[in-house]
Design a protein around this motif. Structure first.
Motif, PDB file in Angstrom:
ATOM      1  N   ASP A 272      27.738  62.346  19.281  1.00 21.09           N
ATOM      2  CA  ASP A 272      27.894  62.746  20.674  1.00 21.09           C
ATOM      3  C   ASP A 272      29.150  62.094  21.232  1.00 21.09           C
ATOM      4  O   ASP A 272      29.848  61.343  20.546  1.00 21.09           O
ATOM      5  CB  ASP A 272      26.658  62.378  21.505  1.00 21.09           C
ATOM      6  CG  ASP A 272      26.319  60.889  21.426  1.00 21.09           C
ATOM      7  OD1 ASP A 272      27.201  60.080  21.057  1.00 21.09           O
ATOM      8  OD2 ASP A 272      25.172  60.523  21.733  1.00 21.09           O
ATOM      9  N   SER A 273      29.448  62.385  22.476  1.00 15.90           N
ATOM     10  CA  SER A 273      30.677  61.895  23.085  1.00 15.90           C
ATOM     11  C   SER A 273      30.727  60.376  23.101  1.00 15.90           C
ATOM     12  O   SER A 273      31.781  59.767  22.859  1.00 15.90           O
ATOM     13  CB  SER A 273      30.809  62.453  24.502  1.00 15.90           C
ATOM     14  OG  SER A 273      32.027  62.063  25.083  1.00 15.90           O
ATOM     15  N   GLU A 274      29.594  59.751  23.359  1.00 14.02           N
ATOM     16  CA  GLU A 274      29.559  58.283  23.442  1.00 14.02           C
ATOM     17  C   GLU A 274      29.903  57.649  22.098  1.00 14.02           C
ATOM     18  O   GLU A 274      30.686  56.691  22.022  1.00 14.02           O
ATOM     19  CB  GLU A 274      28.172  57.834  23.902  1.00 14.02           C
ATOM     20  CG  GLU A 274      28.053  56.332  24.096  1.00 14.02           C
ATOM     21  CD  GLU A 274      26.680  55.925  24.605  1.00 14.02           C
ATOM     22  OE1 GLU A 274      26.369  54.726  24.551  1.00 14.02           O
ATOM     23  OE2 GLU A 274      25.920  56.809  25.051  1.00 14.02           O
TER      24      GLU A 274
ATOM     25  N   LYS B 274      33.655  58.139  21.370  1.00 12.15           N
ATOM     26  CA  LYS B 274      34.494  57.239  22.171  1.00 12.15           C
ATOM     27  C   LYS B 274      34.468  55.830  21.596  1.00 12.15           C
ATOM     28  O   LYS B 274      35.502  55.140  21.538  1.00 12.15           O
ATOM     29  CB  LYS B 274      33.989  57.212  23.613  1.00 12.15           C
ATOM     30  CG  LYS B 274      34.302  58.453  24.422  1.00 12.15           C
ATOM     31  CD  LYS B 274      33.753  58.315  25.840  1.00 12.15           C
ATOM     32  CE  LYS B 274      34.032  59.554  26.675  1.00 12.15           C
ATOM     33  NZ  LYS B 274      33.461  59.444  28.045  1.00 12.15           N
TER      34      LYS B 274
ATOM     35  N   VAL C 236      39.311  65.125  18.381  1.00  6.03           N
ATOM     36  CA  VAL C 236      37.975  65.586  18.004  1.00  6.03           C
ATOM     37  C   VAL C 236      38.024  67.098  17.810  1.00  6.03           C
ATOM     38  O   VAL C 236      38.526  67.833  18.669  1.00  6.03           O
ATOM     39  CB  VAL C 236      36.924  65.235  19.075  1.00  6.03           C
ATOM     40  CG1 VAL C 236      35.589  65.917  18.759  1.00  6.03           C
ATOM     41  CG2 VAL C 236      36.736  63.728  19.174  1.00  6.03           C
TER      42      VAL C 236
ATOM     43  N   LEU D 175      31.600  67.531  23.979  1.00  4.53           N
ATOM     44  CA  LEU D 175      32.381  66.523  23.254  1.00  4.53           C
ATOM     45  C   LEU D 175      33.778  66.338  23.850  1.00  4.53           C
ATOM     46  O   LEU D 175      34.511  65.436  23.450  1.00  4.53           O
ATOM     47  CB  LEU D 175      32.508  66.923  21.777  1.00  4.53           C
ATOM     48  CG  LEU D 175      31.185  67.089  21.009  1.00  4.53           C
ATOM     49  CD1 LEU D 175      31.453  67.598  19.604  1.00  4.53           C
ATOM     50  CD2 LEU D 175      30.416  65.766  20.973  1.00  4.53           C
ATOM     51  N   TYR D 176      34.130  67.219  24.784  1.00  5.68           N
ATOM     52  CA  TYR D 176      35.435  67.080  25.430  1.00  5.68           C
ATOM     53  C   TYR D 176      35.497  65.767  26.214  1.00  5.68           C
ATOM     54  O   TYR D 176      34.542  65.374  26.880  1.00  5.68           O
ATOM     55  CB  TYR D 176      35.685  68.247  26.386  1.00  5.68           C
ATOM     56  CG  TYR D 176      36.969  68.113  27.177  1.00  5.68           C
ATOM     57  CD1 TYR D 176      38.200  68.310  26.567  1.00  5.68           C
ATOM     58  CD2 TYR D 176      36.946  67.752  28.521  1.00  5.68           C
ATOM     59  CE1 TYR D 176      39.378  68.177  27.268  1.00  5.68           C
ATOM     60  CE2 TYR D 176      38.119  67.614  29.246  1.00  5.68           C
ATOM     61  CZ  TYR D 176      39.332  67.828  28.614  1.00  5.68           C
ATOM     62  OH  TYR D 176      40.500  67.682  29.317  1.00  5.68           O
TER      63      TYR D 176
ATOM     64  N   ALA E  94      36.067  62.870  24.720  1.00  8.68           N
ATOM     65  CA  ALA E  94      35.838  61.745  23.807  1.00  8.68           C
ATOM     66  C   ALA E  94      37.124  61.304  23.118  1.00  8.68           C
ATOM     67  O   ALA E  94      37.136  60.273  22.444  1.00  8.68           O
ATOM     68  CB  ALA E  94      34.797  62.132  22.756  1.00  8.68           C
ATOM     69  N   SER E  95      38.211  62.034  23.320  1.00 11.48           N
ATOM     70  CA  SER E  95      39.487  61.694  22.701  1.00 11.48           C
ATOM     71  C   SER E  95      40.603  62.373  23.492  1.00 11.48           C
ATOM     72  O   SER E  95      40.358  63.176  24.393  1.00 11.48           O
ATOM     73  CB  SER E  95      39.521  62.171  21.244  1.00 11.48           C
ATOM     74  OG  SER E  95      39.427  63.586  21.203  1.00 11.48           O
TER      75      SER E  95
ATOM     76  N   PHE F 152      41.278  67.708  21.863  1.00  9.23           N
ATOM     77  CA  PHE F 152      39.976  68.324  21.609  1.00  9.23           C
ATOM     78  C   PHE F 152      40.183  69.797  21.288  1.00  9.23           C
ATOM     79  O   PHE F 152      40.995  70.481  21.921  1.00  9.23           O
ATOM     80  CB  PHE F 152      39.081  68.189  22.842  1.00  9.23           C
ATOM     81  CG  PHE F 152      37.798  68.973  22.744  1.00  9.23           C
ATOM     82  CD1 PHE F 152      36.754  68.530  21.949  1.00  9.23           C
ATOM     83  CD2 PHE F 152      37.640  70.163  23.454  1.00  9.23           C
ATOM     84  CE1 PHE F 152      35.575  69.266  21.855  1.00  9.23           C
ATOM     85  CE2 PHE F 152      36.464  70.898  23.367  1.00  9.23           C
ATOM     86  CZ  PHE F 152      35.424  70.447  22.570  1.00  9.23           C
TER      87      PHE F 152
END
Length: 674
Positions: free
Chosen positions: A487-489, A492, A499, A641-642, A644-645, A648
């Motif tokens: 997941d996003s967490e 990150k 991603v 997921l946007y 997280a980096s 994307f």
């Protein structure tokens, strides 16, 4: 078998003398090119020139040009006229592919310049290039009167047959004279030889050979010698005009359907052609609907026995075999055993932009397997007329890819979320560009929906393709984290620079009363529990997935009925060559049935109720109902997921539910931008 320094392909890569010409190896690039790469002009485009040059650079010793090369050719490229003459019953708004295979004009000086450039680029890579002329009598004539028009490969009826007259001998001589002139002009612009198409009962020379189309009583009909006369006279006249060093390569069907010539006859033909042709190129026959082998044929090289038979019958003319040659070990074995002198490949060069390099380096495990889907013939009646390959994302614009993709500016830490074909492809491309890549897969193994095909006997090319992807991931240094739902967490925390979301799609559940019943299951969930399904099964949805599922379950002993709302089963499948093989495959299953124009209105404990095209209701008994009503992209899951980096992107089915070709191309493009 003698071995090379690479330990493998001594015979395949050995030079061979054909006529007076020495070819650098035993690999032929059979007639094949992107149908829709050529521009409207009657001379080869830069893209097409690059395409043929690339085949020679890739290792082909002999390159056969697909496009017809003619003198003042006629061509109807008016899409509306062609659509009116040949209506598309599968998708009326789409028409037909009227724009492909534009013939080149040998009589035009400007065209000659471009043809000379094309031949010289092939020669630069030590290849030889062969012209493929159009050889036909005037439209009002055929070999014999009363012949049935050529059957279609597309699942669409052919144009209405036109009664034709028997072509007289004097016109046959004019045809020979005209094609000798074509050969002379072709030699002038650098072509090394002439390709005489004598297969499938399609062109004039092929129809001359076949007793199915040749019922003449003059010197061109009756005996094998007479039926071969036209081709021999043409070859002899070309040799006299162009010289003995001008190659004549001829293709012919190894045998024909009932009533046609036999394999024994084909061997006798080959003996008659010895001394006139330099190489005979054996093909399967579409009367058996398998000229381009599909996944429904278990044999990988199904026509090799034809070449072997001819060798055993004492044919001295060099022989090449065509059909299914992809695996380099198969190619080597065929030549080392003496069953054939050369192998002709089409789809192998399409799926692999570096096939020759892999052969010379002995790397058979890195050859990309062809899915045998024939998408390279045209993506279908529901997609734009573009040339694509399901497993090679750059085929069709190989002449542009170097300008489209630039080297990376930075080495990045990349996370790919999802280990299906799109996820693995994007990871491989990113890793190949020097990035540090990790794949996150929530299940216990990579493969995604490709894993379903482990159970389908007729999906063996898909299993091969999955095996290829897994091998490449294993040897690439890509880190793989299974049983991990990223997941996003998490992303990150790991500090990724980019991603790529490849989380796939999920089945669409239609709003049908009873759809939540215990007897209802999704098509992607039946595997491993087939023994718990009832004998009678109804599959709702007759697209590609529903058809495959129904055929699979029928093969397992279930009585299956597929309900399809439209007028054609599996309408999205490729109509060229593939669809007839698909049709034959389901017709061979006695417990497989389908109902078209059928809309399911209710699911009950005992089966389904459906409405036919006239609005009448009917019931079908079934203990199990399988849903194959399409897939829905997991766009929301991907979009979460946007953030997280810094970078994307979304690839494959989570962007838009589609097929392997779309998955591979979106994956390649996203990863090549990093």
């Amino acid at each position: 078998m003698v071995e090379t320094m690479s330990g493998k392909y001594y015979n395949l890569l050995s030079p061979v003398k054909v006529g007076t010409t020495v070819l650098k190896n035993r690999m032929i690039a059979a007639p094949s090119s992107p149908h829709f790469l050529q521009t409207p002009e009657k001379y080869p485009s830069d893209g097409l020139i690059t395409h043929y040059a690339h085949k020679a650079r890739n290792g082909a010793s002999l390159v056969v040009v697909s496009q017809a090369i003619d003198i003042n050719p006629e061509f109807n490229g008016d899409t509306l006229q062609v659509r009116k003459a040949q209506p598309n019953e599968v998708n009326p708004d789409h028409g037909t592919d009227s724009g492909h295979f534009i013939p080149f004009d040998l009589a035009d000086g400007g065209c000659q310049n471009y043809l000379s450039l094309m031949t010289e680029t092939v020669h630069f890579y030590d290849g030889r290039i062969i012209m493929k002329p159009k050889i036909d009598a005037p439209r009002e004539f055929d070999v014999s009167p009363g012949n049935i028009s050529s059957s279609t490969y597309n699942g669409v009826p052919p144009p209405p047959a036109v009664e034709k007259k028997e072509v007289p001998e004097e016109i046959l001589q004019e045809v020979i004279k005209m094609n000798v002139e074509k050969a002379a002009l072709a030699k002038e612009v650098g072509f090394d030889g002439f390709f005489l198409h004598m297969a499938y009962r399609a062109p004039l020379a092929a129809r001359m050979l076949s007793p199915l189309t040749n019922r003449r009583t003059d010197k061109y009909g009756g005996s094998l010698e007479n039926r071969a006369r036209f081709s021999i006279e043409l070859a002899d006249a070309i040799k006299k005009r162009c010289g003995r060093d001008f190659l004549i390569i001829a293709s012919m069907s190894g045998c024909e359907p009932e009533g046609g010539y036999t394999l024994e006859d084909a061997a006798e033909y080959a003996k008659l052609f010895t001394g006139y042709f330099d190489l005979i190129y054996i093909k399967g026959d579409p009367g058996d609907r398998d000229s381009a082998p599909t996944n429904f044929m278990p044999e990988r090289t199904p026509f090799l026995y034809m070449a072997e038979f001819m060798k055993e019958k004492g044919v001295e003319l060099p022989i090449s075999i065509n059909g299914g040659f992809m695996d380099l070990d198969d190619c080597e074995a065929a030549i080392a055993s003496g069953k054939t002198d050369m192998v002709a490949m089409a789809r192998a060069w399409i799926a692999n932009e570096n096939l020759g390099e892999l052969a010379y380096e002995g790397r058979a495990e890195d050859v990309v397997p062809c899915l045998r889907c024939n998408m390279c013939h045209g993506a279908g009646y529901f997609r734009p007329w573009v040339s694509v390959c399901a497993v090679n994302p750059v085929w069709g614009y190989e002449h542009k890819i170097e300008s489209m993709v630039t080297p990376p500016k930075h080495r990045r830490k990349v996370a790919v979320v999802g280990g299906g074909p799109a996820g693995m492809e994007s990871a491989l491309v990113a890793a190949g560009r020097g990035h540090e890549v990790t794949i996150y897969e929530k299940s216990e193994k990579l493969g995604g929906l490709l894993n379903i095909y482990e159970h389908y006997p007729f999906k063996w090319p898909h299993r091969d393709f999955k095996g290829y992807l897994l091998r490449q991931v294993a040897k690439s240094g890509i880190r793989v984290r299974l049983n991990t739902e990223a997941d996003s967490e998490l992303l990150k925390k790991e500090g990724y620079d980019a991603v790529i979301a490849a989380v796939g799609a999920e089945p669409i559940v239609p709003d049908i009363p009873g759809v939540q019943g215990k007897n209802v299951v999704s098509a992607i969930d039946i595997h491993g529990r087939e023994d718990r399904l009832t004998t009678k099964i109804v599959v709702i949805g007759g697209g590609a997935t529903g058809t495959d599922t129904g055929m699979y379950l029928s093969g397992k002993g279930h009585e299956v009925t597929v309900l399809e709302m439209g007028g054609v089963l599996a309408p999205q499948e490729v109509r060229w060559h593939f669809y007839s093989a698909l049709t034959d495959a389901w017709k061979k299953l006695p417990t497989f049935a389908h109902i078209l124009n059928a809309c399911c209105t209710r699911i009950t404990e005992d089966g389904v109720i459906y409405r036919d095209a006239d609005g009448k209701s009917h019931s079908l008994e079934a203990g199990t109902v399988v849903l194959a009503t399409g897939m829905k992209a997991k766009q929301d899951l991907a979009m979460a997921l946007y953030g997280a980096s810094e970078r994307f992107s979304m690839v494959g089915d989570c962007k838009e539910a589609g097929d392997i070709q779309r998955a591979m191309r979106t994956a390649y493009s996203a990863a090549s931008m990093l």
